[in-house]
Structures are given as C-alpha cells and as structure tokens.
Motif scaffolding. Structure first.
Motif, PDB file in Angstrom:
ATOM      1  N   UNK A   1      37.581  39.511  33.470  1.00  0.00           N
ATOM      2  CA  UNK A   1      36.939  40.578  34.240  1.00  0.00           C
ATOM      3  C   UNK A   1      35.423  40.474  34.123  1.00  0.00           C
ATOM      4  N   UNK A   2      34.717  40.295  35.245  1.00  0.00           N
ATOM      5  CA  UNK A   2      33.264  40.203  35.201  1.00  0.00           C
ATOM      6  C   UNK A   2      32.627  41.449  34.584  1.00  0.00           C
ATOM      7  N   UNK A   3      31.461  41.271  34.031  1.00  0.00           N
ATOM      8  CA  UNK A   3      30.744  42.384  33.409  1.00  0.00           C
ATOM      9  C   UNK A   3      30.504  43.517  34.398  1.00  0.00           C
ATOM     10  N   UNK A   4      30.203  43.169  35.643  1.00  0.00           N
ATOM     11  CA  UNK A   4      29.950  44.208  36.640  1.00  0.00           C
ATOM     12  C   UNK A   4      31.177  45.093  36.829  1.00  0.00           C
ATOM     13  N   UNK A   5      32.366  44.495  36.842  1.00  0.00           N
ATOM     14  CA  UNK A   5      33.593  45.268  36.997  1.00  0.00           C
ATOM     15  C   UNK A   5      33.773  46.216  35.819  1.00  0.00           C
ATOM     16  N   UNK A   6      33.545  45.715  34.627  1.00  0.00           N
ATOM     17  CA  UNK A   6      33.669  46.561  33.438  1.00  0.00           C
ATOM     18  C   UNK A   6      32.641  47.693  33.456  1.00  0.00           C
ATOM     19  N   UNK A   7      31.437  47.374  33.910  1.00  0.00           N
ATOM     20  CA  UNK A   7      30.379  48.391  33.922  1.00  0.00           C
ATOM     21  C   UNK A   7      30.692  49.492  34.938  1.00  0.00           C
ATOM     22  N   UNK A   8      31.136  49.106  36.127  1.00  0.00           N
ATOM     23  CA  UNK A   8      31.494  50.107  37.132  1.00  0.00           C
ATOM     24  C   UNK A   8      32.651  50.964  36.642  1.00  0.00           C
ATOM     25  N   UNK A   9      33.636  50.320  36.052  1.00  0.00           N
ATOM     26  CA  UNK A   9      34.803  51.052  35.531  1.00  0.00           C
ATOM     27  C   UNK A   9      34.381  52.072  34.491  1.00  0.00           C
ATOM     28  N   UNK A  10      33.467  51.679  33.620  1.00  0.00           N
ATOM     29  CA  UNK A  10      33.043  52.569  32.531  1.00  0.00           C
ATOM     30  C   UNK A  10      32.307  53.805  33.040  1.00  0.00           C
ATOM     31  N   UNK A  11      31.768  53.739  34.264  1.00  0.00           N
ATOM     32  CA  UNK A  11      30.998  54.852  34.808  1.00  0.00           C
ATOM     33  C   UNK A  11      31.858  55.881  35.538  1.00  0.00           C
ATOM     34  N   UNK A  12      33.126  55.566  35.752  1.00  0.00           N
ATOM     35  CA  UNK A  12      34.019  56.469  36.477  1.00  0.00           C
ATOM     36  C   UNK A  12      34.741  57.412  35.527  1.00  0.00           C
ATOM     37  N   UNK A  13      35.052  58.601  36.026  1.00  0.00           N
ATOM     38  CA  UNK A  13      35.800  59.552  35.188  1.00  0.00           C
ATOM     39  C   UNK A  13      37.049  60.075  35.900  1.00  0.00           C
TER      40      UNK A  13
END
Length: 241
Positions: free
Chosen positions: A22-34
C-alpha cells in the motif's frame, strides 16, 4: 457540498510490511478519515490498526465510525450508508481483501454514490485478479472474471467446458476463484474437463511471502505435484488453445 468516497484497498493477507503493498499516500488518506464502510467492522479495525502504526489516525480507533456492507445488507440500507457523505463528510469504502467494488458488494454503494453526484476516488492497491493476469503469461489484452463456479461436480464440469470453449473461440483468458478449502477439487476438475493443450494458471497468496504462481498445460498439470494451496486464496485462469 458532499464529501468524497475514497475506495481503499486492503492487503491480500498478512504482509511483512504494509508499505510493500500500500503506497504511503493511500495510508495517509486512510488515516485522515473517520467514517468507513466495510464488509466486517472487526477486520476493518484490524486494518486501521496497521495503518495507525505508520500514520496516526485522525481519531482514536474506538471513535472511528464503521458501517457494514456485505451480501446480507438490503438494498434499502445503502442510502443510509451514504448519508454522512451527503452531509459533507469524507468516507472510505474498504475491502476485506484487495480492492473494493471488484468482486465485492461495495460496487452497489459506488453506483449509488455516482447517482448522488458524490465524488468517487479509487486508490492504488493490490488486486489479486490483475496480479494473476500479469503473472500468468496468458492473454492480458482480453480477459473475463467469472466469480465462483458451481459446487456440483457435473455442473462445474459443464461450466468449465463452456469457459474453455469461449476462451478458445475469443482468445480470452478466463478467471475464477474457489473457496480456499476446495482448491484441490477445482484443479482436479480443470484437469479432467479441459483439453490437454489448454493452459492453466494457479496463482496463490498473491503479494504475500508465500506467493506461488505456475502456468502449465492441462496435460502437464495432470502429472505434476499439486501446489501448496490448501486453504489459501487462489485465482485460477485458463486459456484454450
């Protein structure tokens, strides 16, 4: 203004490092969602826990809202799953494994999102189907995914022959999957039903450390040792010659 529906891929199993699939961008976007929609809330939380190890989540895990969408979800409930997005909140559709909305009940939610003019943003991640096509050596210009074949032996043999005939006529690679504990029975059925020259690929545990991929003719598979694929997610592919 509506929120955005992010289509979030998951791993295909236990990986040595999340960043390897999983690319870092995918992980970062995921982490910002609630807010998330997932097939199973428990496994979705396990996935978010992995993301949290690399990118701290926007809220404590227990405060993140996860709604379930699976084969038992009535169509009438889909509108409620999109309500937070219609109110302006971003949300994520996360698959149980691989990419959402492909061989996945999330496709209905994505279609409804389009009907409500909710932006849909697919994110990059592992797809067992595409990985299998890539690695098979079979026709990657034309291919079709057929889901699960019948469990009844006679019906399954008939279906295999139909797919083989279509594959040979259209030069189209045919893909299908099986419940992992029935992998051996599926391979046996393929070898028995297909012509000796038909090419068969067995792709197991794709993107995982235990990954195995092998393409041979049906005749070669008949005399070969079966792969180590019992209870392991496997994609089967055939190309009639």
């Amino acid at each position: 203004m509506t929120g955005t529906l992010f289509l979030i891929p998951n791993t295909l199993g236990e990986t040595e490092a999340l960043s390897s699939v999983l690319p870092e961008q995918v992980q970062r976007i995921t982490s910002q969602l609630d807010y998330f929609v997932a097939e199973n809330a428990k496994t979705a939380r396990a996935f978010l826990k992995l993301v949290n190890a690399n990118h701290p989540l926007a809220k404590p895990l227990q405060e993140i809202a996860i709604s379930e969408l699976n084969v038992n979800t009535p169509a009438a409930a889909l509108a409620g799953l999109l309500a937070p997005l219609l109110a302006g909140r971003d949300g994520g559709l996360v698959s149980e494994a691989g990419v959402p909305a492909v061989a996945d009940p999330g496709a209905d939610l994505v279609r409804l999102a389009h009907q409500h003019n909710i932006p849909v943003r697919p994110l990059v991640g592992p797809s067992s189907l595409l990985l299998a096509v890539m690695a098979s050596g079979l026709n990657g210009q034309s291919f079709a995914f057929n889901g699960y074949l019948p469990t009844d032996a006679a019906q399954r043999a008939t279906r295999i022959k139909e797919l083989e005939q279509r594959s040979r006529k259209e030069k189209q690679t045919q893909l299908f999957i099986e419940t992992p504990y029935r992998n051996a029975a599926m391979l046996e059925a393929l070898v028995a039903a297909c012509a000796p020259g038909t090419l068969l690929c067995v792709a197991t545990d794709l993107s995982l450390p235990s990954e195995t991929i092998r393409t041979m003719s049906a005749a070669q598979w008949k005399s070969a040792k079966a792969p180590d694929f019992h209870k392991k997610p496997t994609v089967f592919l055939l190309l009639g010659q």
